[in-house]
Design a protein around this motif. Structure first.
Motif: not given
Length: 148
Positions: A121-148
């Protein structure tokens, strides 16, 4: 009669026009747009177990160019405390709605097999990404509703 009791002709016409438009306007309720319920990653194909197979399927479906949400996230990504997410992409003690996942059985042999899978899995180019919209950020839930 005096002239001060009569409105100028343009004001009188506007008054009549606005009254007739108001009377002819349909009386129907304004439509209300309902919020779309958030959706979480579906791991029913894995018996609801948040194991390596389920995580790999979520990882393969993850699009890092789309914003991170409860269905689009990297399940192998860790937060700043080193914790891994649940099946909603939520982190313990940090994200709204963290749910303790149903974890698979563990043994030395199983962990050795998972380590081999992780090496692939670590060989996949997506594995170590950061800074993309789909990556972790402290504010990732800011515009989302409550979790399911």
């Amino acid at each position: 009669l005096r002239e001060e009791h009569f409105a100028p002709p343009t004001l009188a016409m506007l008054s009549i026009l606005s009254q007739s438009v108001a009377l002819n306007a349909p009386l129907r309720p304004t439509p209300v747009q309902r919020a779309v319920s958030p959706q979480m990653a579906d791991i029913t194909a894995f018996g609801g177990i948040w194991g390596i197979e389920a995580k790999e399927a979520i990882f393969n479906a993850w699009d890092p160019e789309k914003p991170k949400d409860y269905d689009n996230f990297n399940p192998f990504e860790r937060n700043m405390d080193g914790a891994m997410s649940d099946e909603n992409g939520c982190f313990p003690g940090e994200s709204r709605g963290y749910k303790v996942p149903n974890r698979p059985d563990a043994s030395w042999a199983i962990m050795q097999e998972e380590a081999k899978k992780m090496d692939e899995i670590k060989k996949d180019p997506k594995y170590g990404l950061s800074g993309k919209p789909g990556c972790y950020s402290l504010k990732w839930q800011e515009n989302l509703g409550a979790p399911p």
